[in-house]
Design a protein around this motif. Structure first.
Motif, PDB file in Angstrom:
ATOM      1  N   HIS A   1       0.807  -9.922   9.541  1.00 31.07           N
ATOM      2  CA  HIS A   1       1.435  -9.630   8.265  1.00 31.07           C
ATOM      3  C   HIS A   1       0.403  -9.639   7.136  1.00 31.07           C
ATOM      4  O   HIS A   1       0.363  -8.737   6.290  1.00 31.07           O
ATOM      5  CB  HIS A   1       2.536 -10.659   7.995  1.00 31.07           C
ATOM      6  CG  HIS A   1       3.286 -10.441   6.729  1.00 31.07           C
ATOM      7  ND1 HIS A   1       2.879 -10.950   5.521  1.00 31.07           N
ATOM      8  CD2 HIS A   1       4.419  -9.747   6.480  1.00 31.07           C
ATOM      9  CE1 HIS A   1       3.724 -10.594   4.568  1.00 31.07           C
ATOM     10  NE2 HIS A   1       4.675  -9.871   5.126  1.00 31.07           N
TER      11      HIS A   1
ATOM     12  N   ALA B   1       3.787  -6.892  12.311  1.00 29.14           N
ATOM     13  CA  ALA B   1       3.683  -7.634  11.055  1.00 29.14           C
ATOM     14  C   ALA B   1       5.016  -8.274  10.679  1.00 29.14           C
ATOM     15  O   ALA B   1       5.057  -9.399  10.155  1.00 29.14           O
ATOM     16  CB  ALA B   1       3.221  -6.694   9.942  1.00 29.14           C
ATOM     17  N   ASN B   2       6.109  -7.583  10.958  1.00 27.55           N
ATOM     18  CA  ASN B   2       7.432  -8.097  10.598  1.00 27.55           C
ATOM     19  C   ASN B   2       7.949  -9.171  11.545  1.00 27.55           C
ATOM     20  O   ASN B   2       8.995  -9.768  11.284  1.00 27.55           O
ATOM     21  CB  ASN B   2       8.439  -6.949  10.515  1.00 27.55           C
ATOM     22  CG  ASN B   2       8.459  -6.314   9.152  1.00 27.55           C
ATOM     23  OD1 ASN B   2       8.015  -6.893   8.172  1.00 27.55           O
ATOM     24  ND2 ASN B   2       8.993  -5.099   9.075  1.00 27.55           N
TER      25      ASN B   2
ATOM     26  N   TRP C   1       4.226 -15.740   8.649  1.00 30.76           N
ATOM     27  CA  TRP C   1       4.924 -15.457   7.400  1.00 30.76           C
ATOM     28  C   TRP C   1       6.419 -15.775   7.497  1.00 30.76           C
ATOM     29  O   TRP C   1       7.009 -16.318   6.572  1.00 30.76           O
ATOM     30  CB  TRP C   1       4.724 -13.996   7.009  1.00 30.76           C
ATOM     31  CG  TRP C   1       5.335 -13.637   5.682  1.00 30.76           C
ATOM     32  CD1 TRP C   1       6.572 -13.121   5.451  1.00 30.76           C
ATOM     33  CD2 TRP C   1       4.741 -13.805   4.390  1.00 30.76           C
ATOM     34  NE1 TRP C   1       6.787 -12.929   4.106  1.00 30.76           N
ATOM     35  CE2 TRP C   1       5.673 -13.355   3.427  1.00 30.76           C
ATOM     36  CE3 TRP C   1       3.509 -14.299   3.949  1.00 30.76           C
ATOM     37  CZ2 TRP C   1       5.421 -13.367   2.060  1.00 30.76           C
ATOM     38  CZ3 TRP C   1       3.249 -14.307   2.584  1.00 30.76           C
ATOM     39  CH2 TRP C   1       4.199 -13.856   1.662  1.00 30.76           C
TER      40      TRP C   1
ATOM     41  N   HIS D   1       8.764  -8.550   3.713  1.00 32.38           N
ATOM     42  CA  HIS D   1       8.739  -7.718   4.923  1.00 32.38           C
ATOM     43  C   HIS D   1       8.162  -6.340   4.607  1.00 32.38           C
ATOM     44  O   HIS D   1       8.172  -5.877   3.454  1.00 32.38           O
ATOM     45  CB  HIS D   1      10.123  -7.631   5.567  1.00 32.38           C
ATOM     46  CG  HIS D   1      11.093  -6.739   4.866  1.00 32.38           C
ATOM     47  ND1 HIS D   1      10.997  -5.361   4.864  1.00 32.38           N
ATOM     48  CD2 HIS D   1      12.222  -7.013   4.151  1.00 32.38           C
ATOM     49  CE1 HIS D   1      11.991  -4.835   4.194  1.00 32.38           C
ATOM     50  NE2 HIS D   1      12.745  -5.818   3.734  1.00 32.38           N
TER      51      HIS D   1
END
Length: 398
Positions: free
Chosen positions: A49, A314-315, A320, A337
């Motif tokens: 992320h 990344a999501n 994160w 996001h």
């Protein structure tokens, strides 16, 4: 992936709502690492992320189509990658051309403009649900709600007659297909440009829709207006349709989360953000290319090397989103996001997508509180062969 083997972009999903497991393995081991592209080029993949947002907001990394390579085999991209961007195709441009085009459009898709459209969206949703009810179960949610809702709305915004939908949906499907040949994709794009050229000229005379406004303003030339129209028309219905149908399937597959949403409608906005994060329908990420030699994430990236920023990876980053990043939790803090990308190229229509989901999902479950998938959920056909992920059809009953 073991040893020193350079990976290719993984495509095999362990479950309908989860990205390939190899993406998580890469993120944990090497959040930026080498990757082999279908043409044999050795470039990079970004899976964390932090690095995804850093790269997507760094002007040293270009979005220009001249440098792009698809991360998976996609013959239909050949006419458009490796060449200058088509007129109006701002997603394939860097500043100042990207800035010039986006400035003409950004004000049309603000959160305030979308709130003004909300009554119209609610009206369309209500009519589509009434048509579903009249038809009787089972119905395909894609054909009865998820596809006609964004198609009707983007047609209204642009000034495109809805009776043209069969043509633009057919050509759009070709452009997003991983199986389409270069000739098929090129022909589909030519036909869409021709369609939008004709509509722009007609609407300029009648003064209807965004295309007419752009023509009347005179800042963009006719080919740019046609290109902007093609981009918004195709992306504007394809991504929302996939998101709405897949979100419905996900909620029906997670009855605890659906029960929370039904019991507390104030969770709707957060639920939509969590579904966007959790599902990330742009499942092959976005391409970038360094314009110069760059040290990034502890790696030396050379000018011209292709990079894929994996939005699904990344999501799902626990760094994160926490240790439960792989779970659907509509009460999660979803801030940050990257389902719509990040930086100057962040999806222009993101507020439109949000507004349609916020309208359609609660209305669907209010109207049909016993809604369920009408076939074995394991048999729901998934559109893995498209650049936007979703379900091909979703038979439901109530």
């Amino acid at each position: 992936m073991t040893g020193n083997t350079i990976p290719v972009y993984p495509t095999v999903r362990p479950a309908p709502f989860d990205p390939p497991a190899e993406l998580s393995e890469l993120r944990a081991r090497e959040p930026i690492t080498r990757m082999v592209y279908p043409d044999g080029h050795v470039g990079w993949i970004v899976t964390s992320h932090e690095l995804a947002r850093a790269m997507l907001s760094d002007p040293r990394f270009s979005a220009r189509s001249e440098f792009k390579r698809p991360p998976v085999s996609r013959p239909g991209a050949e006419p458009f990658y490796g060449s200058p961007a088509l007129p109006g195709w701002l997603v394939d441009m860097d500043p100042p051309e990207h800035t010039r085009l986006r400035q003409q459009l950004a004000g049309r898709f603000t959160a305030r403009r979308m709130r003004e459209l909300r009554p119209k969206v609610d009206q369309i949703v209500d009519q589509l649900l009434s048509d579903m009810e009249h038809h009787g179960p089972p119905v395909d949610l894609v054909q009865h709600l998820a596809l006609p809702l964004p198609s009707q709305l983007i047609c209204e915004i642009l000034g495109v007659p809805y009776d043209e939908r069969d043509e633009f949906q057919r050509h759009s499907e070709t452009l997003f297909s991983l199986q389409a040949t270069a000739a098929e994709a090129s022909a589909a794009m030519d036909k869409l440009y021709a369609l939008l050229r004709g509509l722009t000229k007609r609407d300029r005379d009648r003064g209807e829709g965004l295309l007419a406004m752009l023509a009347e303003d005179g800042t963009l030339d006719p080919e740019e207006i046609a290109g902007v129209g093609v981009l918004l028309l195709t992306a504007g219905h394809e991504s929302t349709s996939k998101s709405l149908a897949l979100s419905t399937f996900a909620l029906l597959s997670h009855p605890d989360q659906l029960a929370k949403l039904v019991a507390d409608p104030t969770l709707t906005d957060n639920a939509v953000e969590e579904l966007l994060r959790y599902l990330t329908v742009f499942h092959f990420g976005v391409p970038r290319t360094p314009l110069e030699e760059v040290w990034f994430g502890g790696r030396l990236l050379r000018a011209g090397e292709s990079i894929t920023v994996s939005l699904p990876a990344a999501n799902r980053d626990p760094g994160w989103f926490g240790s439960t990043a792989d779970r659907l939790d509509i009460e999660r803090r979803t801030t940050g996001h990257v389902a719509f990308g990040y930086g100057i190229h962040q999806c222009l229509g993101q507020n439109l997508v949000r507004m349609e989901l916020r309208s359609a999902l609660p209305a669907l479950f209010r109207r049909f509180p016993r809604l369920h998938v009408a076939i074995d959920p394991g048999q729901v056909p998934l559109s893995c062969d498209m650049s936007v992920y979703g379900v091909q059809s979703l038979p439901v009953a109530w």
